[in-house]
Write an enzyme that holds these catalytic residues in place. Sequence first.
Site, mmCIF file in Angstrom:
data_model
loop_
_atom_site.group_PDB
_atom_site.id
_atom_site.type_symbol
_atom_site.label_atom_id
_atom_site.label_comp_id
_atom_site.label_asym_id
_atom_site.label_seq_id
_atom_site.Cartn_x
_atom_site.Cartn_y
_atom_site.Cartn_z
ATOM 1 N NE ARG A 88 34.512 17.462 76.825
ATOM 2 C CZ ARG A 88 34.374 16.914 78.041
ATOM 3 N NH1 ARG A 88 33.988 18.111 79.220
ATOM 4 N NH2 ARG A 88 34.127 15.998 78.750
ATOM 5 N N GLY A 330 39.889 12.716 70.588
ATOM 6 C CA GLY A 330 39.757 11.741 71.457
ATOM 7 C C GLY A 330 38.500 11.558 72.341
ATOM 8 C CG HIS A 332 38.109 15.518 77.567
ATOM 9 N ND1 HIS A 332 38.088 16.882 77.233
ATOM 10 C CD2 HIS A 332 37.816 15.360 78.804
ATOM 11 C CE1 HIS A 332 37.753 17.570 78.336
ATOM 12 N NE2 HIS A 332 37.543 16.675 79.311
ATOM 13 C CB CYS A 333 37.294 15.105 71.456
ATOM 14 S SG CYS A 333 38.812 15.777 71.694
ATOM 15 C CB ILE A 334 33.525 11.641 71.150
ATOM 16 C CG1 ILE A 334 33.911 10.639 72.156
ATOM 17 C CG2 ILE A 334 34.340 12.000 70.037
ATOM 18 C CD1 ILE A 334 33.810 9.216 71.543
#
Length: 344
Positions: A88, A330, A332-334
């Site tokens: 992300r 989390g 969304h971050c990856i």
Amino acid sequence: MPAEWAPHERTWMAWPSAGYTLGDTDEEVESARRTWAAVARAVAGFEPVTVVATPDDADLARRYLTEGTDTPFAIEIVTAALDDAWMRDIGPSFVLGRGGELGAVNWVFNGWGGQHWASWEHDAQIATFVGEQAGASVIDSPLVNEGGGIHVDGEGTVLLTETVQLDAGRNPGMSHAEVEAELERTIGATTAIWLPRGLTRDYDEFGTRGHVDIVACFSEPGTVLLHWQEDPDHPDYEVSRAAEEVLRASRDAAGHPLTVVKVAAPRTLADDEGPVDWSYINHLVCNGGVVACVFDDPNDEQALATLSAAYPGRRVVGVDARPLFDRGGGIHCITQQQPLRPLT
């Protein structure tokens, strides 16, 4: 920049290969690999996934990603040098032109504001690499930013935080107006809603200094899901209320007031490192589904029900995100979605 719930061509990820994200012990390494693979397989239940891995890790990644039952959609692996695995933030923010042309915004990446533990020689090149792999026109930006620092409604409104965009380690001396002008040029955002800060844990050593994507996100135009800490003993109790105050006083790009849906935080308040920033807001909306963070927490079931109501017609799948949050992020971050080009 299309909203996350708009149709996707695919989702991009990166494979953890080194550094604090992978871990030092065999147990930590195994946990990272299995968690990244679990997220990739969950997303591949809804749409194709492309994973960037280092050349040395490509075969290893393939083994983990294909372990177990086949996924309905393919998981492809492409190779490039990497420092870390937070797609992300290191990848591009995809946009669509007026004629449906695919663009990839290449923000300046400097290790979340020049964090002392971070390296970014390779990660700073990943947005361009991914954009070219996707067949997009790469749009270079001088703004130091990460994908987790913005969230859009697809109609010209962007959520962001003061402590990321105006961080002295990212954009020293920039004004709100200068940041907003660059966001309008690159992602078409005509209205910016500035939240004062992120969650408390996100300012610890391995935090991002306030990414918005664990605090609040749009679920449809005019509706924002807000991380809601209900325990006054947790420092995010006040963070949630300050964010709510801003959101309820704001209007979107269409001039409409916002509906705020409170998503109760996990009941778990702390771990060995202090107050947690576990958040159900940090989910990925996919084609026909939502891949959501769960924490083996009593509030998991309630949160999944809230997300199901927020995204009607989509199947919500939970993945244990505790190993991700232990590392500073989390689901969304990856992940990073690539929008589907409209038919012409």
